[in-house]
Each structure stands twice: as C-alpha cells, then as structure tokens.
Design an enzyme around this catalytic site. Structure first.
Site, short mmCIF file in Angstrom:
data_model
loop_
_atom_site.label_atom_id
_atom_site.label_comp_id
_atom_site.label_asym_id
_atom_site.label_seq_id
_atom_site.Cartn_x
_atom_site.Cartn_y
_atom_site.Cartn_z
N ASN A 291 41.36 35.22 32.97
CA ASN A 291 42.39 35.65 30.89
C ASN A 291 43.50 36.55 31.80
OD1 ASN A 291 40.49 34.73 29.07
ND2 ASN A 291 39.76 36.32 28.67
N HIS A 293 44.40 38.96 32.88
CA HIS A 293 45.35 40.00 33.35
C HIS A 293 44.37 40.85 33.51
CE1 HIS A 293 42.64 40.42 29.21
NE2 HIS A 293 41.65 40.34 30.51
N CYS A 328 47.07 45.10 31.93
CA CYS A 328 47.73 44.80 33.12
C CYS A 328 47.87 44.04 33.95
CB CYS A 328 47.58 46.56 33.73
SG CYS A 328 47.52 46.53 35.11
#
Length: 385
Positions: A291, A293, A328
């Site tokens: 995804n 991240h 992040c």
C-alpha cells in the site's frame, strides 16, 4: 506473496472435519509431487513427526512445501497424498484439493480462519524465542490470507472486491498484543483470526495464538481498522456494498477480555518529558508494503531503538499497544522516544499478579516537523533466570 497459477480457490463443504482428514499416522513418511518428475523428494524421520517435502510451481519456479504430520507448516496446509497406485485422474483431482488449501483453512462454520506456522531460526531473538516482530508478522499474514481465502478478496493488500473497485484500502488505527509466552525456535503454533464490526464505521480483527502441541493460548491480540482512499490518502466511510461483503464473516467474540483491553489514552511525549531520544531512523525500500507506506511491523524495531539496553537484556515484553496517527513514507526520517511511566511496579517474581515490572510510553515522530506517527505503550516482566 507468491501467486498460484490456473487454480481457483474453492473450499469443500465440510471444513470442520479438515483437521481430522489431514492427520497422518505417526512417523509415516509421504511422497508426492505436484509436477512429476520435478525435484527429488527427501525425507527424515528422526522423531515422531513424518516429514513430507513437496514441489509446487509458483510462476514457473519450483518451491518446496513442507508438512509435519500432514498439517500446514508456515501457513501452508496440505492433505495426505494419494498412494502411488492411484491413477493419474485421481492424482490430478487430489492436487487441486491440495492447492485450494495452501493458505490455511476455515473452522467453526467459516467464521474463524486458522493457520499453522513453525518458528524459524531467523525469527528468534538472542534468547532463542520468537520476537514481537515475528508474532506481528504471523498476525498480519493470517489476516491477509483470511481475506484472500474467503472469496471476497480484491486486488489490493487485504482489500475486498468492492473496496478495490472504489480504490479503498484498510488501515489499522490501534492494535494490542498480549503475550503469555513466546514460542521457541522450532515450535509449531496455530493462529486463529476473525472479524467483527467496530462502531458504525470500523472493523475489529482479533487473533489467538496457541502452542500446537499443548493447545495452550500463548498470545491474544485485538485491533481496529478503518478505510482509506489509496489515491487521496483520506479516510472514508465504509460503503454499504463493502459492509455486505463483510457481514457474513462477522463473529461476536473477543480475544482480549474487556477488563484486559488497553483502552487508556497513550500520552504524547515531547523533548521535555522524554527520557531517551534516538534520531535519524530512515525507512528502507524493503520496509514499504504493497500500500506504499511503511509496514506496521517495522515500527516495533524503531520503538525499541530508544529502549535502554539493560531492559532489552533483562526483561521480556508482555504487552504492546500501538496507536497509529499517520502514514510514514520512505522519504521520511523518524525519531524514536521512550519514557518510563509513573506506574512502574516493584519486581515480584514469586507473585502471580499481572502487574508489570516496567512500563514505558513511546513515540515515533517525523524528524522534520515533529508530527506523531505512532504512539505506543509497552509492559515488561523481569526474565526468570
């Protein structure tokens, strides 16, 4: 994750008997090959377990699949192979049956999904037991295979078909893991997972990990999830079509009892109240998930970067609660912060109470703007020598 070609996932009507059907006689050694005359099959019977080595083709690449007593190993489940005297037609039908269960199996009327793993040498820490990262990887793998094997899996990383059509993905907001005991190198563990609604616009996923040999529950975990648009990165309400996909799988059962759930607010750390700060933590390319991240499991290692070394050496983590605040990316630099809480208990190793010897509050934040990424709380007990 490897993709099996030309096979549709189908499940037999009577899954409740799957475990009994897949057991084999103690010490019995089986031989089977998905694509004869593939690799030479080797076996070893040093103890009571019969070992079966099988070769399957994943995108044309031979891959070994090992079973112990006919049960799945490292999440892969296979049945007893037919005898060599079976004709090719029956053998082909058996192969299809084997492949349909490669990820595990459903139990309790398809409400609970179960996998079996073996703790490998590269999944243990200095004390030769599984790490918290290993347990979290088992939880994640079982959850993803649950969605895939349910028949509602879409193109995304754990997304359903209706979610994929709408460019939606799941994101976890909170997860709590309670560990009674860490498995040792070579132990076989059994992971059960199921889902239920969480409020009006969320989903709860629970797990239980058992020692396969003793059936002792050694880990319990619970988590809450919401939906995000994978392009805008904004949270979204759960569409009605997605709810209809999920409702048949909802099971009103708690892995962690209400009185043991960590629902308290996790305090925010800052430069003034943090005891230890570790800066310059950089995500690597391999830390990213499908995804785009950082994989949730990677945060554990960064949190431990600011935990005192004497705690890591002399104590064992018995509980961890994560509260995820934002994504992040690989371009971000992180800071890890740790502080002991006011509720630090005196060590009492002869007592059976559940009070921790140590408790810490943690924060992972972006280094450039100090924005929170993950808040966490951990509890630790002194290791018995």
């Amino acid at each position: 994750m490897a993709i099996i070609r030309n096979i549709c996932l189908q499940f037999p009507s009577n899954l409740s008997n799957a475990k009994a059907e897949n057991s084999v006689t103690t010490g019995k050694i089986l031989r089977h090959s998905f694509c004869p005359p593939c690799n030479t099959i080797t076996s070893n019977s040093n103890n009571r377990r019969g070992i079966l080595s099988m070769s399957a083709i994943y995108h044309g690449i031979p891959r070994k699949v090992e079973t112990v007593d006919g049960m799945n190993v490292n999440g892969i489940h296979v049945e007893e192979a037919p005898s060599e005297e079976a004709n090719l037609e029956n053998e082909s039908a058996a192969n299809v049956s084997l492949v349909t269960r490669l990820h595990g199996r459903f139990v309790e009327g398809r409400f609970v999904y179960r996998q079996i793993f073996v703790i490998r040498s590269y999944e243990i820490g200095p004390d030769k037991t599984a790490t918290m990262e290993t347990l979290m990887n088992f939880l994640q793998e079982t959850a993803l295979n649950h969605v895939t094997s349910s028949g509602i899996g879409g193109e995304g990383f754990g997304s359903t078909r209706e979610m994929s059509l709408r460019k939606l993905i799941w994101v976890v907001t909170r997860i709590q893991v309670q560990v009674q005991r860490y498995g040792k190198w070579g132990d076989e563990i059994e992971v059960d997972t199921w889902v239920d609604a969480e409020g009006k616009n969320g989903m709860r996923r629970d797990w239980i990990i058992r020692d396969l040999c003793t059936e002792e529950i050694i880990t319990r975990a619970t988590s809450t999830w919401v939906i995000m648009n994978r392009e805008t990165r904004r949270l979204s309400k759960i569409p009605e079509a997605v709810k209809q996909e999920l409702v048949p799988f909802y099971l009103n059962r708690l892995a962690v009892a209400p009185e043991e759930q960590d629902c308290e607010k996790i305090d925010k750390l800052n430069d003034n109240n943090s005891e230890r700060i570790r800066s310059g933590l950089a995500p690597r390319w391999n830390d990213m998930d499908a995804n785009q991240h950082v994989n949730n499991v990677k945060y554990i290692g960064w949190i431990l970067e600011s935990v005192p070394i004497e705690v890591l050496e002399d104590y064992i983590m018995t509980s961890m609660t994560f509260e995820f605040r934002r994504e992040c990316r690989q371009s971000n630099l992180l800071e890890s912060m740790t502080c002991p809480t006011a509720r630090v208990m005196e060590s009492n190793n002869n007592s059976k109470n559940k009070n921790p010897d140590l408790q810490f509050t943690h924060l992972l934040r972006l280094q450039h703007d100090k924005a929170d990424v993950v808040r966490a709380r951990t509890k630790w007990h002194f290791k018995l020598k």
